[in-house]
Scaffold this motif. Structure first.
Motif, PDB file in Angstrom:
ATOM      1  N   UNK A   1       3.825  14.567   6.463  1.00 24.47           N
ATOM      2  CA  UNK A   1       3.355  13.768   5.335  1.00 24.47           C
ATOM      3  C   UNK A   1       1.863  13.898   5.121  1.00 24.47           C
ATOM      4  N   UNK A   2       1.401  13.608   3.911  1.00 22.93           N
ATOM      5  CA  UNK A   2      -0.040  13.640   3.642  1.00 22.93           C
ATOM      6  C   UNK A   2      -0.685  12.284   3.925  1.00 22.93           C
ATOM      7  N   UNK A   3       0.121  11.250   4.161  1.00 21.78           N
ATOM      8  CA  UNK A   3      -0.405   9.923   4.473  1.00 21.78           C
ATOM      9  C   UNK A   3       0.316   9.337   5.663  1.00 21.78           C
ATOM     10  N   UNK A   4       0.179   8.029   5.839  1.00 25.35           N
ATOM     11  CA  UNK A   4       0.863   7.336   6.924  1.00 25.35           C
ATOM     12  C   UNK A   4       2.272   6.963   6.491  1.00 25.35           C
ATOM     13  N   UNK A   5       2.999   6.339   7.416  1.00 18.01           N
ATOM     14  CA  UNK A   5       4.350   5.908   7.105  1.00 18.01           C
ATOM     15  C   UNK A   5       4.362   4.701   6.178  1.00 18.01           C
ATOM     16  N   UNK A   6       5.540   4.176   5.940  1.00 20.11           N
ATOM     17  CA  UNK A   6       5.714   3.042   5.039  1.00 20.11           C
ATOM     18  C   UNK A   6       5.207   1.776   5.712  1.00 20.11           C
ATOM     19  N   UNK A   7       4.520   0.929   4.971  1.00 22.15           N
ATOM     20  CA  UNK A   7       3.889  -0.265   5.528  1.00 22.15           C
ATOM     21  C   UNK A   7       4.909  -1.267   6.047  1.00 22.15           C
ATOM     22  N   UNK A   8       4.571  -1.892   7.157  1.00 25.84           N
ATOM     23  CA  UNK A   8       5.303  -3.045   7.685  1.00 25.84           C
ATOM     24  C   UNK A   8       4.391  -4.262   7.570  1.00 25.84           C
ATOM     25  N   UNK A   9       5.000  -5.426   7.283  1.00 24.03           N
ATOM     26  CA  UNK A   9       4.229  -6.661   7.126  1.00 24.03           C
ATOM     27  C   UNK A   9       4.419  -7.558   8.345  1.00 24.03           C
ATOM     28  N   UNK A  10       3.302  -8.049   8.859  1.00 25.19           N
ATOM     29  CA  UNK A  10       3.363  -8.953  10.009  1.00 25.19           C
ATOM     30  C   UNK A  10       3.975 -10.283   9.580  1.00 25.19           C
TER      31      UNK A  10
ATOM     32  N   UNK B   1       0.230  17.600  -4.888  1.00 28.51           N
ATOM     33  CA  UNK B   1       0.624  16.403  -5.615  1.00 28.51           C
ATOM     34  C   UNK B   1       1.897  15.759  -5.129  1.00 28.51           C
ATOM     35  N   UNK B   2       2.346  16.115  -3.908  1.00 31.72           N
ATOM     36  CA  UNK B   2       3.555  15.526  -3.333  1.00 31.72           C
ATOM     37  C   UNK B   2       3.216  14.822  -2.016  1.00 31.72           C
ATOM     38  N   UNK B   3       4.094  13.933  -1.598  1.00 26.12           N
ATOM     39  CA  UNK B   3       3.846  13.160  -0.383  1.00 26.12           C
ATOM     40  C   UNK B   3       4.115  13.964   0.881  1.00 26.12           C
ATOM     41  N   UNK B   4       4.751  15.122   0.757  1.00 28.22           N
ATOM     42  CA  UNK B   4       5.019  15.970   1.918  1.00 28.22           C
ATOM     43  C   UNK B   4       4.243  17.279   1.804  1.00 28.22           C
ATOM     44  N   UNK B   5       3.931  17.840   2.966  1.00 28.58           N
ATOM     45  CA  UNK B   5       3.200  19.103   3.014  1.00 28.58           C
ATOM     46  C   UNK B   5       4.155  20.274   3.219  1.00 28.58           C
TER      47      UNK B   5
ATOM     48  N   UNK C   1       0.841  -1.205   0.000  1.00 31.82           N
ATOM     49  CA  UNK C   1       0.000   0.000   0.000  1.00 31.82           C
ATOM     50  C   UNK C   1       0.868   1.244   0.000  1.00 31.82           C
ATOM     51  N   UNK C   2       0.502   2.213  -0.848  1.00 31.22           N
ATOM     52  CA  UNK C   2       1.358   3.386  -1.005  1.00 31.22           C
ATOM     53  C   UNK C   2       0.580   4.526  -1.648  1.00 31.22           C
ATOM     54  N   UNK C   3       1.141   5.725  -1.521  1.00 36.14           N
ATOM     55  CA  UNK C   3       0.528   6.918  -2.082  1.00 36.14           C
ATOM     56  C   UNK C   3       0.923   7.124  -3.539  1.00 36.14           C
ATOM     57  N   UNK C   4       2.036   6.522  -3.960  1.00 36.11           N
ATOM     58  CA  UNK C   4       2.589   6.777  -5.286  1.00 36.11           C
ATOM     59  C   UNK C   4       2.490   5.533  -6.167  1.00 36.11           C
ATOM     60  N   UNK C   5       2.456   5.742  -7.465  1.00 30.01           N
ATOM     61  CA  UNK C   5       2.339   4.609  -8.373  1.00 30.01           C
ATOM     62  C   UNK C   5       3.580   3.733  -8.337  1.00 30.01           C
TER      63      UNK C   5
ATOM     64  N   UNK D   1       2.127   8.234  11.928  1.00 27.90           N
ATOM     65  CA  UNK D   1       2.968   9.000  12.851  1.00 27.90           C
ATOM     66  C   UNK D   1       2.297  10.297  13.293  1.00 27.90           C
ATOM     67  N   UNK D   2       1.633  10.977  12.370  1.00 25.64           N
ATOM     68  CA  UNK D   2       0.991  12.242  12.714  1.00 25.64           C
ATOM     69  C   UNK D   2      -0.098  12.043  13.754  1.00 25.64           C
ATOM     70  N   UNK D   3      -0.807  10.936  13.668  1.00 29.85           N
ATOM     71  CA  UNK D   3      -1.827  10.634  14.670  1.00 29.85           C
ATOM     72  C   UNK D   3      -1.184  10.288  16.006  1.00 29.85           C
TER      73      UNK D   3
END
Length: 401
Positions: free
Chosen positions: A285-294, A386-390, A75-79, A315-317
């Motif tokens: 960031x405009x989204x959450x951090x990078x996904x970790x897999x259990x 249009x960027x991942x950072x604000x 899952x990610x914000x970018x293609x 992280x922002x939350x």
């Protein structure tokens, strides 16, 4: 195990980012559904962790893996997916091996040796702003050139090429600013550029960080060619992007909080505390951090996360968690509670955090000391899109003369 009711996957981000405002739904989720199902613009569905302790667990518990993301439609914000050999897609011991190659350059002691040079750069930029006269664009005239100059000198990258790698950095962080084919083109250009700098160091060794990394590749065989290229690109992008965004972010927040600004102006010795509190307060960031897999079934936030499922740490939350921070939506430079996780946590805690802290301290102290009455100019603030950072792309400022 406590069983919580889990809603259907929500589209994430939940809303369009409003300047530097915190996502309103985070508070409700922390209280009612701390682990929720989300679907990002790209990749498979994921869990979203919103509470401080849960986020720290995802970031720090080795049962949550980054290496397990390789080969997955994460899952990610970018293609685009992370490039091969990326340190952010590794777990220890591979992650530790690469990190050790550059850690010495980013220790607190090493970074403090760079402080006088950072101060010299900052003062020179303010001199130029004063000579040109107000209004000035804090982004173009100060926030960008300060960290770019520092990381260029540290790595050994020609400063005169900054316009190119600034564009390539935007491509790395693009969500919608560039179409996917253009992102791929810019990423390849940056790769070719870094490969050229590495080739130069093979012809003529240097004592900068890029020279040391090349030596480690060729003489000690401590990283592959792909890892060398990927690490060099990551250091160039990350080495200036956070600071270049957070300087105008911090100034914007201070200018919109006059009481806190007055408090800081009255005692510039509190700038280091202010940097920590603003790192907690500002959602970069405009989204959450990078996904970790259990890697196995794990209970998290009252929910059983199954092996192989991705979890996104918000992280922002976490930095606004009311169970950890008193009155978390208020700026408090005397806050003495849990440490913020604006630089992450665990094995992937930001390698450049000491450098970013130092640069942010130098930037704030210099601006408040050298530009009395610093304030918004009579022009609009323009924001990233249009960027991942604000953050602002143009921040017009004025000051007393």
């Amino acid at each position: 195990m406590t069983t919580r009711q889990v809603s259907e996957a929500r589209s994430y981000p939940f809303s369009e980012p409003e300047r530097l405002e915190s996502e309103p739904l985070f508070r409700t989720l922390r209280q009612e559904e701390p682990l929720s199902r989300v679907r990002l613009p790209y990749g498979e569905p994921a869990w979203l962790a919103t509470r401080y302790e849960d986020v720290k667990m995802v970031l720090g518990d080795p049962r949550f893996s980054r290496a397990a993301s390789v080969g997955r439609d994460e899952p990610r914000m970018r293609a685009h997916l992370p490039p091969p050999g990326n340190i952010l897609s590794m777990d220890p011991p591979d992650h530790s091996r690469l990190r050790r190659l550059v850690t010495k350059a980013f220790t607190v002691r090493s970074v403090e040796r760079l402080r006088p040079r950072a101060q010299e750069i900052a003062d020179g930029l303010v001199d130029a702003m004063q000579a040109k006269g107000a209004p000035a664009d804090l982004v173009a005239d100060f926030a960008l050139p300060l960290p770019i100059t520092v990381i260029c000198e540290l790595l050994g990258v020609p400063y005169e090429d900054r316009a190119d790698f600034r564009l390539w950095s935007d491509a790395f962080l693009s969500t919608t600013k560039f179409p996917p084919e253009q992102v791929a083109e810019y990423v390849e250009r940056m790769r070719t550029y870094m490969a050229g700098l590495i080739a130069q160091r093979r012809e003529e060794p240097t004592d900068d960080l890029l020279g040391a990394m090349t030596l480690a590749r060729d003489n000690d065989d401590r990283l592959s060619e792909e890892e060398l290229l990927s690490l060099a690109q990551a250091l160039l992008v990350a080495g200036h992007e956070t600071t270049a965004s957070q300087i105008p972010n911090f100034v914007y927040v201070l200018l919109t909080h006059p009481e806190e600004l007055a408090e800081l102006r009255a005692d510039l010795g509190r700038v280091p505390q202010a940097v920590e509190e603003l790192m907690r307060y500002v959602p970069l960031g405009i989204g959450a951090g990078i996904a970790r897999y259990a890697l196995e079934d794990i209970e998290l936030g009252g929910v059983l996360v199954r092996a192989g499922e991705p979890v996104l740490p918000a992280l922002a939350s976490a930095n606004r968690d009311e169970s950890v921070f008193t009155d978390p939506d208020r700026i408090d430079f005397s806050r003495d509670e849990a440490s913020h996780i604006g630089f992450g946590h665990g094995a992937h805690h930001c390698l450049g955090a000491p450098l970013a802290r130092m640069e942010l301290q130098v930037a704030l102290e210099t601006l408040l000391r050298r530009l009395p009455g610093l304030r918004f100019a009579d022009a609009d603030v323009e924001w990233k899109d249009g960027l991942a950072t604000r953050g602002p792309v143009v921040l017009p400022v004025d000051w007393d003369r």
